[in-house]
Design a protein around this motif. Sequence first.
Motif, PDB file in Angstrom:
ATOM      1  N   GLU A  21       4.350   3.590  -1.919  1.00  0.00           N
ATOM      2  CA  GLU A  21       3.545   2.426  -2.268  1.00  0.00           C
ATOM      3  C   GLU A  21       4.348   1.519  -3.193  1.00  0.00           C
ATOM      4  OE1 GLU A  21       0.080   4.179  -4.009  1.00  0.00           O
ATOM      5  OE2 GLU A  21       0.969   4.319  -6.007  1.00  0.00           O
ATOM      6  N   ALA A  34      -0.215   5.024  -1.284  1.00  0.00           N
ATOM      7  CA  ALA A  34       0.502   6.184  -0.745  1.00  0.00           C
ATOM      8  C   ALA A  34      -0.414   7.240  -0.166  1.00  0.00           C
ATOM      9  CB  ALA A  34       1.371   6.803  -1.837  1.00  0.00           C
ATOM     10  N   SER A  46       5.077   9.313   2.315  1.00  0.00           N
ATOM     11  CA  SER A  46       4.585   7.939   2.271  1.00  0.00           C
ATOM     12  C   SER A  46       5.035   7.299   0.956  1.00  0.00           C
ATOM     13  CB  SER A  46       3.057   7.920   2.359  1.00  0.00           C
ATOM     14  OG  SER A  46       2.493   8.609   1.253  1.00  0.00           O
ATOM     15  N   TYR A  75       6.764   2.307   2.611  1.00  0.00           N
ATOM     16  CA  TYR A  75       5.570   1.507   2.408  1.00  0.00           C
ATOM     17  C   TYR A  75       5.509   0.395   3.444  1.00  0.00           C
ATOM     18  CZ  TYR A  75       9.081  -0.846  -0.585  1.00  0.00           C
ATOM     19  OH  TYR A  75      10.216  -1.416  -1.085  1.00  0.00           O
ATOM     20  N   SER A  77       0.218  -1.494   0.438  1.00  0.00           N
ATOM     21  CA  SER A  77      -0.436  -0.259   0.892  1.00  0.00           C
ATOM     22  C   SER A  77      -0.299   0.811  -0.178  1.00  0.00           C
ATOM     23  CB  SER A  77       0.214   0.230   2.194  1.00  0.00           C
ATOM     24  OG  SER A  77       1.588   0.542   1.982  1.00  0.00           O
TER      25      SER A  77
END
Length: 341
Positions: free
Chosen positions: A37, A43, A35, A9, A41
């Motif tokens: 989170e 994902a 990705s 993240y 931010s």
Amino acid sequence: MKLGYHVGYWSSGPTPGALEAITEADRLGFDSVWSAEAYGSDAFTPLAWWGSATERVKLGTNIVQMSARTPTATAMSALTMDHLSGGRFVLGLGASGPQVVEGWYGQPYPKPLARTREYVEIVRRVLAREAPVTFDGQFYQLPHPGGAKLGKPLKSTVHPLRADLPIYLAAEGPKNVALAAEICDGWLPLFFSPKSDAFYRAALEEGFAREGARRGFADFEVPASAPVIVHDDVEEAAALIKPSLALYIGGMGAKDANFHHDVFVRMGYEDVAGKVQELYLSGRKQEAAAAIPTALVEDISLIGPPSKIREELAEWDKTVVTTLLVRGDAAALRKIADVLS
């Protein structure tokens, strides 16, 4: 063992060089890109934006926090990503912890395993698209029983590309790991160590043995995040990892509800974990990092000269881990791929 790239993240902004690293991972033949989170931010968006520049790698979330979205909203994002990526998406879910769930999302945290079970079931019903979705659970009800009382069961307007889109569960405790084995297609561990393999293998076996379990060891994925730093000096490499470990061991969650801290206690580092937590929570973050022995870092990572990393990788190959998730810029990925291939 396969290789994956974990973007992680964001901190104060987008991860520098992420697009270059992701496309390099695709070019190098990495199996997947992931990705994450926390409370910044999300994902899905970075994975879609940067992942659009790839052609082959799987695109996974590690993890989507379940409290951030209703199960149907998560299912919508998953089936959308799967279409846009041509069937390369993997939905990684996790319960997160009480500080984030209740402090950031304003949702209750108790009984996370029972919530997870209901959540995954609803996502699967959306993806199956066999009938309008109804659910009468302890935590989720579809349609909503109150409100305007005008809700009706609905079925996704979009036909999923894959009704069996893979769902992985992030878990650290044995009960949650067993749940992953029972209801999901993969487990996303954090701070895995070959020394803990027997402990986690037993938890997975318990889940596989339950009635209705979807998979077994032969077709179950375990992508494990592990720092890999190719460096001539082991101590210098360990020093790069210790501040992050101090944050997770000492500063994540509440003092009496830090699941990352508990992982290292089970690993045999109870005294170290207690000291790191005490120092970190008192604001002495550098001292907390310095209190972490290099041996602890080596237990959950692959650091040092190429020969040392290759020798230690043999121990990881014997574990339940199927994919090693690494981090770094494009140059680091090339170096890691060269050493681990």
